[in-house]
Design a protein around this motif. Structure first.
Motif: not given
Ligand code: ADP
Ligand code: ADP
Length: 232
Positions: A201-217
């Motif tokens: 997702t590009h919508d970081t707004e919805f990240v709090p609804l998810t359990d885990v966030v992984a960021t790629m670079r």
């Protein structure tokens, strides 16, 4: 064990005489009932990770383990069977067949897996109810809104009772309100069906609804961060 595990996955694409490293020793796991979001700039490797997890692309090195099976040892045929049985994939574009109704889109996907039609009908009706589309069951894609088509897409991906659900930018074409309801639906089905879901997702707004966030670079993944408690 987690239904989806990527261990030290490297993916190189041939590129002129050399190679482009799309994934560089990436490790990621998704537990049953967990919704993992994958964020990062364009070109960072998110699609490559999703395609590798979906077993659509074989990694150059490292392991992709689906429901306990290391996919490296499988023939293409066995890999396709594993994918059909265990993995649901939701692309950005719903890719619905223009001449089939919503319920038919679901039934045909199960028919292609060799399941009997009667069981498929019952299951399709149940899933359309889960995604809030019972009233639209007999509508053709062009009679549905973009958000409704994405709901059909989600229901179709769940027809095979997957252990792993991979979702690519599900809200890319939707307005804010519809995006929020699609993410809420993915949250709900992940918990309800106990599936291990990874969503780009590009919508970081919805990240709090998810359990885990992984960021790629640049093909590298940061240590996944827990964003929410009570996942299981
Ligand atoms: P994202 O989804 O985050 O935008 P991608 O996984 O599409 O990133 O791309 C990661 C890197 O791999 C980029 O440098 C991209 O140019 C390269 N890449 C992606 N697909 C291919 C391909 N089929 N052939 C060669 N290089 C590719
Ligand atoms: P809505 O009324 O729900 O906003 P529309 O039917 O007006 O949706 O669709 C707007 C545009 O977005 C159409 O061109 C459609 O093909 C496209 N679209 C709808 N949903 C998606 C999706 N999930 N992914 C990509 N494109 C989509």
């Amino acid at each position: 064990a987690a239904p989806l595990r990527l261990v030290n996955v490297t993916l190189e694409y041939p590129d002129g005489g050399g190679t482009t490293t799309a994934l560089d020793r990436v490790s990621l796991a998704a537990e049953a009932g967990q919704l993992v979001s994958l964020v990062g700039p364009s070109g960072s490797g998110k699609s490559s990770l999703l395609a590798t997890a979906a077993t659509l692309v074989r990694p150059s090195r490292g392991q992709v383990i689906i429901d306990g099976t290391d996919t490296a040892g499988l023939t293409d045929k066995d890999l396709a069977a594993l994918r059909r049985g265990k993995v649901g994939i939701i692309f950005q574009q719903p890719n619905l067949l223009p001449s089939l109704t919503a319920v038919e889109q679901l039934i045909i996907s199960d028919h292609l897996r060799g399941k009997p039609a009667k069981a498929a009908r019952t299951k399709a009706a149940e899933l359309l109810d889960v995604v809030g589309l019972s009233a639209g069951a007999r509508k053709l894609p062009h009679q549905l809104s973009g958000g409704q088509r994405q709901r059909v897409n989600i229901a179709r991906a769940l027809m095979g009772s997957p252990k792993v659900l991979l979702v690519d930018e599900p809200t890319a074409a939707l307005d804010h309100e519809r995006s929020a309801s699609i993410i809420a639906l993915l949250r709900q089905v992940t918990t309800e069906f106990g599936v291990a879901t990874v969503m780009v997702t590009h919508d970081t707004e919805f990240v709090p609804l998810t359990d885990v966030v992984a960021t790629m670079r640049d093909g590298v993944i940061t240590a996944p961060v827990l964003t929410r408690n009570g996942a299981q």
